[in-house]
Design an enzyme around this catalytic site. Structure first.
Site, PDB file in Angstrom:
ATOM      1  N   LYS A 198       0.697  -1.272  -0.069  1.00  0.00           N
ATOM      2  CA  LYS A 198      -0.065   0.014   0.024  1.00  0.00           C
ATOM      3  C   LYS A 198       0.944   1.369   0.057  1.00  0.00           C
ATOM      4  O   LYS A 198       1.454   1.739   1.013  1.00  0.00           O
ATOM      5  CB  LYS A 198      -0.960   0.002   1.184  1.00  0.00           C
ATOM      6  CG  LYS A 198      -2.097   1.143   1.045  1.00  0.00           C
ATOM      7  CD  LYS A 198      -2.795   1.696   2.038  1.00  0.00           C
ATOM      8  CE  LYS A 198      -2.081   2.728   2.978  1.00  0.00           C
ATOM      9  NZ  LYS A 198      -1.535   3.897   2.034  1.00  0.00           N
ATOM     10  N   GLY A 251       6.469   4.909   8.755  1.00  0.00           N
ATOM     11  CA  GLY A 251       5.748   6.114   8.757  1.00  0.00           C
ATOM     12  C   GLY A 251       5.828   6.854  10.199  1.00  0.00           C
ATOM     13  O   GLY A 251       6.752   6.584  11.005  1.00  0.00           O
ATOM     14  N   SER A 252       4.941   7.417  10.772  1.00  0.00           N
ATOM     15  CA  SER A 252       5.008   8.345  11.900  1.00  0.00           C
ATOM     16  C   SER A 252       4.914   7.159  13.196  1.00  0.00           C
ATOM     17  O   SER A 252       4.352   6.123  13.008  1.00  0.00           O
ATOM     18  CB  SER A 252       3.766   9.171  11.834  1.00  0.00           C
ATOM     19  OG  SER A 252       2.661   8.359  11.926  1.00  0.00           O
ATOM     20  N   THR A 253       5.642   7.647  14.082  1.00  0.00           N
ATOM     21  CA  THR A 253       5.247   6.696  15.366  1.00  0.00           C
ATOM     22  C   THR A 253       4.068   6.720  15.726  1.00  0.00           C
ATOM     23  O   THR A 253       3.348   5.451  16.429  1.00  0.00           O
ATOM     24  CB  THR A 253       6.283   7.245  16.553  1.00  0.00           C
ATOM     25  OG1 THR A 253       7.411   7.391  16.038  1.00  0.00           O
ATOM     26  CG2 THR A 253       6.059   6.632  17.981  1.00  0.00           C
ATOM     27  N   GLU A 254       2.955   7.674  15.719  1.00  0.00           N
ATOM     28  CA  GLU A 254       1.838   7.487  15.945  1.00  0.00           C
ATOM     29  C   GLU A 254       1.077   6.453  15.033  1.00  0.00           C
ATOM     30  O   GLU A 254       0.332   5.693  15.753  1.00  0.00           O
ATOM     31  CB  GLU A 254       0.805   9.013  15.961  1.00  0.00           C
ATOM     32  CG  GLU A 254       1.443   9.836  16.836  1.00  0.00           C
ATOM     33  CD  GLU A 254       2.758  10.314  16.982  1.00  0.00           C
ATOM     34  OE1 GLU A 254       3.346  10.575  15.790  1.00  0.00           O
ATOM     35  OE2 GLU A 254       3.515  10.467  17.696  1.00  0.00           O
ATOM     36  N   GLY A 256       2.346   3.915  13.725  1.00  0.00           N
ATOM     37  CA  GLY A 256       3.216   2.646  13.939  1.00  0.00           C
ATOM     38  C   GLY A 256       2.450   2.090  15.392  1.00  0.00           C
ATOM     39  O   GLY A 256       2.141   0.879  15.319  1.00  0.00           O
ATOM     40  N   GLU A 273       9.441   1.094  11.137  1.00  0.00           N
ATOM     41  CA  GLU A 273      10.518   2.155  10.739  1.00  0.00           C
ATOM     42  C   GLU A 273       9.891   3.304  11.004  1.00  0.00           C
ATOM     43  O   GLU A 273       9.199   3.719  10.090  1.00  0.00           O
ATOM     44  CB  GLU A 273      11.296   2.030   9.597  1.00  0.00           C
ATOM     45  CG  GLU A 273      12.735   2.548   9.413  1.00  0.00           C
ATOM     46  CD  GLU A 273      12.643   3.753   8.685  1.00  0.00           C
ATOM     47  OE1 GLU A 273      12.388   4.832   9.598  1.00  0.00           O
ATOM     48  OE2 GLU A 273      12.752   3.959   7.606  1.00  0.00           O
ATOM     49  N   CYS A 307      12.985  10.604   7.598  1.00  0.00           N
ATOM     50  CA  CYS A 307      12.829  10.225   8.959  1.00  0.00           C
ATOM     51  C   CYS A 307      14.267  10.326   9.956  1.00  0.00           C
ATOM     52  O   CYS A 307      14.516  10.450  11.019  1.00  0.00           O
ATOM     53  CB  CYS A 307      12.408   8.968   9.107  1.00  0.00           C
ATOM     54  SG  CYS A 307      13.218   7.744   7.891  1.00  0.00           S
ATOM     55  N   GLU A 404       9.035  15.682  15.866  1.00  0.00           N
ATOM     56  CA  GLU A 404       9.388  15.365  14.413  1.00  0.00           C
ATOM     57  C   GLU A 404       8.680  16.345  13.742  1.00  0.00           C
ATOM     58  O   GLU A 404       7.449  16.119  13.507  1.00  0.00           O
ATOM     59  CB  GLU A 404       9.195  13.950  14.123  1.00  0.00           C
ATOM     60  CG  GLU A 404       9.847  13.715  12.590  1.00  0.00           C
ATOM     61  CD  GLU A 404       9.655  12.374  12.074  1.00  0.00           C
ATOM     62  OE1 GLU A 404       8.604  11.641  12.476  1.00  0.00           O
ATOM     63  OE2 GLU A 404      10.631  11.681  11.369  1.00  0.00           O
TER      64      GLU A 404
HETATM   65  P1  ADP Z   1       3.386  10.551   7.180  1.00  0.00           P
HETATM   66  O1  ADP Z   1       3.212  11.051   8.694  1.00  0.00           O
HETATM   67  O2  ADP Z   1       4.666  10.334   6.867  1.00  0.00           O
HETATM   68  O3  ADP Z   1       2.542  10.936   6.292  1.00  0.00           O
HETATM   69  P2  ADP Z   1       1.761   8.177   8.117  1.00  0.00           P
HETATM   70  O4  ADP Z   1       2.368   7.496   9.582  1.00  0.00           O
HETATM   71  O5  ADP Z   1       0.724   9.325   8.344  1.00  0.00           O
HETATM   72  O6  ADP Z   1       2.940   9.014   7.769  1.00  0.00           O
HETATM   73  O7  ADP Z   1       1.654   7.192   6.888  1.00  0.00           O
HETATM   74  C1  ADP Z   1       2.384   6.323   6.425  1.00  0.00           C
HETATM   75  C2  ADP Z   1       1.506   5.244   5.930  1.00  0.00           C
HETATM   76  O8  ADP Z   1       0.710   4.885   6.866  1.00  0.00           O
HETATM   77  C3  ADP Z   1       0.887   5.811   4.756  1.00  0.00           C
HETATM   78  O9  ADP Z   1       0.823   4.765   3.629  1.00  0.00           O
HETATM   79  C4  ADP Z   1      -0.671   5.878   5.305  1.00  0.00           C
HETATM   80  O10 ADP Z   1      -1.762   5.602   4.257  1.00  0.00           O
HETATM   81  C5  ADP Z   1      -0.591   4.745   6.386  1.00  0.00           C
HETATM   82  N1  ADP Z   1      -1.812   4.773   7.436  1.00  0.00           N
HETATM   83  C6  ADP Z   1      -1.968   6.107   7.962  1.00  0.00           C
HETATM   84  N2  ADP Z   1      -2.744   5.514   9.074  1.00  0.00           N
HETATM   85  C7  ADP Z   1      -3.024   4.240   8.792  1.00  0.00           C
HETATM   86  C8  ADP Z   1      -3.783   3.258   9.825  1.00  0.00           C
HETATM   87  N3  ADP Z   1      -4.538   3.823  10.908  1.00  0.00           N
HETATM   88  N4  ADP Z   1      -3.459   1.908   9.860  1.00  0.00           N
HETATM   89  C9  ADP Z   1      -2.557   1.570   8.679  1.00  0.00           C
HETATM   90  N5  ADP Z   1      -1.971   2.447   7.899  1.00  0.00           N
HETATM   91  C10 ADP Z   1      -2.096   3.723   8.024  1.00  0.00           C
END
Ligand code: ADP
Length: 501
Positions: A198, A251-254, A256, A273, A307, A404
């Site tokens: 995805k 992606g973001s820690t949140e 994650g 990561e 990151c 961040e």
């Molecule tokens: P950024 O802050 O870099 O945009 P995110 O952590 O929001 O990073 O997003 C990174 C990836 O995680 C994207 O592909 C996003 O669509 C996906 N994503 C965001 N929220 C969720 C979730 N609740 N469950 C699974 N994947 C998610």
């Protein structure tokens, strides 16, 4: 074509963008989303819509999982390791052959300067593919000398085997869209897994073009499925899916944390990561010109959307004023513009949302009393530009020094001693990377030993390689991508006992 594009765009990029809808890749076929939904994707340099993309949701994820399982039960499990190697190598060749087109797509969709996508992301992506293409014939188990205390004298043959996990899902961000896709696809397939990707909703295009190359390379149907969509839709459906065996997430820690929670149903394997707030530490005895370049590139590469951005620069007090002014003067001269313009040194941020987020952080820095030395404003025009921004007089407790930002904003702070530098470098919930600049070898290694980060760069910054592990301490994640470490977590380890008595 949905929007007017500036020259010089590769004819094949024009052709790709001219398609009415970019579909999902499931089971070797391009399909519309079962819901029929589509979403727009943008050129961040202009804010224009450049393509319409099918939006995957739960039911598309279900279908992709079934296709992946079918591939695993059928042709993919029968492919020999040597055949997997050949396919991956062929895909790497196709990535190289189409590098210019892929780089333009990446720049158009993400905003980054073409020089960075063409000379950075693309060669790195293909080198990752080639590195992992070499692995399938080298993934082996061991024989183990066993002695069973409750069966004196008994003899056994014991050996281990590394097997594919099954269906691997990758959820990736928008900052290095193709590179991240390949960084996950390559080890997953090298280990014999089937793969569902995805891409981030902001940057689906290069992954979709990669899907075409996967089919051209000849991977059996269903081995690679590509599902553009949103986090709460396709992403959450993958994270909680009972028949996806592993999620690799960046992606973001949140988010994650959300993934960890969603994964508990089938206790799927996770590698994460996540974020960073990385220290880049300059000692007075460093090569100051090299350090100045490292400070600059450490934060402003990819518009600060890394990151591993060196977003907290610590400079030893005696050289503080000199280094701060080097950094802020250089920031003032950066040429910002559309990434496709070869003269552009810094592109726009990826989205309007990201631009607002970064500007809000700049605002908070001002309000908390940090001193703005350069930048701080949005760029002109409709694109999502933010000027490269340097703050001094920053306190460790300020929001801009703790959170961040994921944009071109750096906090520069003085320090008095190595101990203080270590203490403040580690004063973060993250631990992804760190930079250290000094000519003193002893000090360099002492710093490397003391900083809690997955990667420490000494007198360099932002170097990565397919063979070097990548991942973080603390809230920067779980596990390591790249290198042999990736092979371990894209496989299950089986223990086999044979009675020889
Ligand atoms: P950024 O802050 O870099 O945009 P995110 O952590 O929001 O990073 O997003 C990174 C990836 O995680 C994207 O592909 C996003 O669509 C996906 N994503 C965001 N929220 C969720 C979730 N609740 N469950 C699974 N994947 C998610």
């Amino acid at each position: 074509m949905p929007a007017v594009l500036d020259n010089p765009v590769h004819p094949s990029v024009r052709e790709f963008l001219s398609r009415k809808i970019h579909k999902l890749l499931i089971g070797g076929e391009w399909r519309e989303a079962l819901s029929g939904k589509i979403f727009d994707t943008y050129n961040p340099a202009t804010g224009d819509v450049i393509a319409h993309v099918a939006e995957a949701n739960q039911s598309d994820v279900d279908l992709a999982v079934k296709s992946a399982q079918k591939a695993l039960e059928g042709p993919w499990s029968k492919a020999t390791p040597a055949e997997r190697e050949k396919l991956l190598w062929k895909l790497a060749d196709l990535v190289d052959k189409n590098a210019e087109e892929l780089a333009q797509l990446e720049t158009l969709n993400n905003g980054k300067p073409i020089r960075e996508s063409l000379k950075g992301d693309l060669p790195l992506a293909s080198s990752l593919m080639r590195y992992f293409a070499g692995w399938p014939t080298k993934i082996h188990g061991e024989t183990t000398p066993v002695s069973v205390p409750y069966a004196p004298g008994a003899r056994f043959l014991h050996y281990t085997v590394r097997e594919p996990l099954g269906v691997v899902g990758a959820i990736i961000p928008w900052n290095f869209p193709l590179l991240m896709a390949i960084e996950r696809l390559a080890p997953a397939l090298a280990c014999g897994n089937a793969f569902i990707l995805k891409p981030a909703e902001q940057t689906p295009l290069s992954a979709l073009r990669l899907g075409e190359l996967v089919l051209e390379a000849g991977f059996p149907a269903g081995v690679v499925n590509i599902l553009p969509g949103f986090g709460p839709g396709a992403g959450a459906a993958m994270a909680s899916h009972p028949e996806i065996d592993k999620i690799t997430f960046t992606g973001s820690t949140e988010v994650g944390r959300e993934i960890v929670k969603a994964s508990t149903g089938n206790l799927k394997r996770l590698s994460l990561e996540l974020g960073g707030k990385s220290p880049n530490i300059v000692f007075a005895d460093a090569d100051l010109d090299a350090a100045a370049k490292g400070m600059f590139m450490g934060i402003f590469y990819n518009q600060g959307q890394c990151c591993s951005a060196g977003s907290r620069v610590f400079v030893e007090r005696s050289k503080f004023d000199e280094m701060v002014s080097k950094l802020s003067e250089r920031a003032k001269t950066v040429r910002q513009g559309p990434g496709l313009d070869p003269k552009t040194q810094m592109g726009p941020l990826v989205s309007e949302e990201q631009k607002k987020r970064v500007l809000a952080y700049i605002d908070s820095g001002r309000k908390e009393g940090a001193k703005l030395l350069s930048g701080g404003a949005p760029g002109a025009g409709k694109g999502f530009f933010v000027e490269p921004t340097v703050f001094a007089d920053v306190k460790d407790e300020m929001k801009i020094a703790r959170e961040e930002i994921f944009g071109p904003v750096v906090c520069v702070m003085p320090f008095e001693s190595a101990d203080e530098a270590v203490r403040r470098a580690n004063l973060t919930r993250y631990g992804l990377v760190a930079g250290v600049w000094t000519k003193d070898v002893k000090k360099a290694h002492q710093m490397a030993a003391s900083i809690k980060a997955g990667t420490v760069w000494i007198n360099c910054y932002h170097f990565v390689d397919a063979a070097a592990p990548w991942g973080g301490y603390k809230e920067s994640g779980w596990g390591r991508e790249k290198g042999p470490y990736a092979i371990e977590h894209y496989t299950e380890l089986k223990s086999v006992w044979v009675d020889l008595n």
